[in-house]
Design a protein around this motif. Structure first.
Motif, short mmCIF file in Angstrom:
data_model
loop_
_atom_site.label_atom_id
_atom_site.label_comp_id
_atom_site.label_asym_id
_atom_site.label_seq_id
_atom_site.Cartn_x
_atom_site.Cartn_y
_atom_site.Cartn_z
N PHE A 68 -9.89 -32.49 10.59
CA PHE A 68 -9.91 -31.11 10.73
C PHE A 68 -10.57 -30.35 9.62
O PHE A 68 -10.20 -30.63 8.49
CB PHE A 68 -8.25 -30.41 10.95
N THR A 69 -11.72 -29.68 10.01
CA THR A 69 -12.56 -29.07 8.99
C THR A 69 -12.97 -27.68 9.56
O THR A 69 -12.91 -27.47 10.50
CB THR A 69 -13.98 -29.73 8.85
N PHE A 70 -12.80 -26.76 8.55
CA PHE A 70 -13.10 -25.31 9.02
C PHE A 70 -13.48 -24.59 7.95
O PHE A 70 -13.52 -24.79 6.59
CB PHE A 70 -11.46 -24.76 9.54
N ASN A 71 -14.32 -23.26 8.34
CA ASN A 71 -14.40 -22.44 7.55
C ASN A 71 -13.89 -21.05 7.99
O ASN A 71 -14.51 -20.62 9.10
CB ASN A 71 -16.09 -22.07 7.34
N ASN A 100 -2.50 -32.31 3.73
CA ASN A 100 -3.25 -32.99 2.79
C ASN A 100 -4.91 -32.87 2.78
O ASN A 100 -5.74 -33.79 2.87
CB ASN A 100 -2.83 -34.48 3.11
N LEU A 101 -5.10 -31.42 2.95
CA LEU A 101 -6.43 -31.16 2.88
C LEU A 101 -6.94 -30.53 1.57
O LEU A 101 -6.34 -29.58 0.89
CB LEU A 101 -6.83 -30.12 4.17
N THR A 122 -12.73 -26.21 3.82
CA THR A 122 -12.34 -27.42 3.50
C THR A 122 -13.66 -28.00 2.92
O THR A 122 -14.60 -27.57 3.05
CB THR A 122 -12.05 -28.41 4.89
N MET A 123 -13.29 -28.93 1.82
CA MET A 123 -14.34 -29.70 1.18
C MET A 123 -13.74 -30.91 1.12
O MET A 123 -12.83 -31.35 1.28
CB MET A 123 -13.97 -29.06 -0.32
N PRO A 124 -15.02 -31.68 1.28
CA PRO A 124 -16.44 -31.42 1.38
C PRO A 124 -16.72 -30.44 2.49
O PRO A 124 -16.38 -30.97 3.63
CB PRO A 124 -17.13 -32.91 1.36
N TYR A 125 -17.58 -29.61 2.27
CA TYR A 125 -17.93 -28.72 3.30
C TYR A 125 -18.82 -29.41 4.56
O TYR A 125 -19.68 -29.98 3.99
CB TYR A 125 -18.85 -27.63 2.60
N GLY A 140 -19.62 -25.15 -6.32
CA GLY A 140 -19.15 -26.62 -5.65
C GLY A 140 -20.32 -27.01 -5.20
O GLY A 140 -21.46 -26.68 -5.36
N ILE A 141 -20.14 -28.16 -4.39
CA ILE A 141 -21.34 -28.87 -3.91
C ILE A 141 -21.35 -28.67 -2.48
O ILE A 141 -20.57 -29.08 -1.71
CB ILE A 141 -21.52 -30.29 -4.41
N PHE A 142 -22.69 -27.88 -1.95
CA PHE A 142 -22.57 -27.89 -0.41
C PHE A 142 -23.95 -28.40 -0.06
O PHE A 142 -25.01 -27.68 0.35
CB PHE A 142 -22.49 -26.30 0.15
#
Length: 270
Positions: A68-71, A100-101, A122-125, A140-142
């Motif tokens: 599960f990744t999101f912005n 656990n994200l 979420t990271m990593p982006y 951060g690193i994107f």
């Protein structure tokens, strides 16, 4: 719909239908294994989208979900009790405990206007775009991001652009929305500046008023060639530089055109 295993939803416009449209849609995807969400929700009640809401509204039904990744950005409008909202640390901790994200959270509250914004991702982006980056951005690193918009009502500073240049190394498209000028870097108590072994770029940065504010600078030590270069051989208006409070100037060269340009201070030849 129930057979879907991977789903990505991107809504670039602001919306107000997360609970009424998005949640019911996701609840039907009971076999989903991977989910990506990018959205901005406008709300008129004092609650940000958080880990508990995401879990209770639909994640609890997605028993096969593995990634599960999101912005997600929540903008609260005309809301009461904004002082009771969680902090960024509370938000990040809740996602770590619930899913656990590793989540980055940025929260801004405007009590007089009764507005608040919470940005969580979420990271990593996992996206190629990052919209509405503002002065709260912490870096951060994107590496995946190619498209960036920067929006704020207060001035962007040079420090922020330095952070952005490092955070988005593969950036290709940048859109700025800000009518205020770039803010100056200020050293309010600096009285002595020694640039005799510095690159010309630092001389330009520190001595030009547009980029630097040195209200107490009274002593400057610098190479003659450096000073000549940034002033274009002493033809640029001296009011463009941080010379107004200078009392002593130490120059490592032979005097040439100082009599008129620096007639207001004592020059020492080093």
């Amino acid at each position: 719909m129930t057979k879907l295993k991977w789903f990505s939803l991107t809504v670039l416009r602001k919306m107000s239908c997360f609970n009424s449209a998005i949640v019911p849609l996701l609840c039907r995807m009971i076999n989903l294994e991977e989910l990506r969400l990018y959205l901005t929700e406008l709300r008129y009640h004092p609650r940000f989208i958080d880990a508990h809401e995401l879990f209770d509204e639909f994640i609890v039904h997605l028993t096969k979900l593995q990634k599960f990744t999101f912005n997600i950005k929540t903008k609260l409008m005309d809301s009461e009790n904004l002082f009771k909202l969680p902090t960024s640390q509370d938000m990040e901790r809740s996602f770590l405990e619930k899913f656990n994200l590793n989540v980055v959270s940025s929260i801004t509250i405007n009590l007089p206007e009764k507005n608040g914004t919470c940005h969580i991702y979420t990271m990593p982006y996992d996206f190629e775009y990052f919209y509405e980056l503002d002065n709260c951005f912490q870096g951060g690193i994107f590496r995946r991001v190619r498209y960036l918009t920067m929006v704020d009502t207060s001035s962007f500073g040079y420090e922020l652009f330095s952070i952005v240049s490092q955070a988005f190394p593969l950036l290709q498209f940048l859109i700025l929305t800000n009518e205020d000028p770039v803010t100056q870097i200020t050293f309010p108590h600096l009285v002595l500046l020694d640039l005799k072994f510095a690159h010309v770029d630092y001389a330009e940065l520190f001595l030009t008023k547009k980029t630097m504010n040195l209200p107490c600078l009274s002593n400057l030590i610098i190479e003659y060639d450096l000073l000549s270069k940034i002033t274009n051989e002493f033809t640029r208006n001296s009011t463009n530089f941080n010379f107004e409070t200078l009392k002593n100037l130490g120059v490592t060269a032979t005097p040439k055109m100082f009599d008129e340009y620096f007639s207001f201070l004592r020059v020492v030849w080093l």
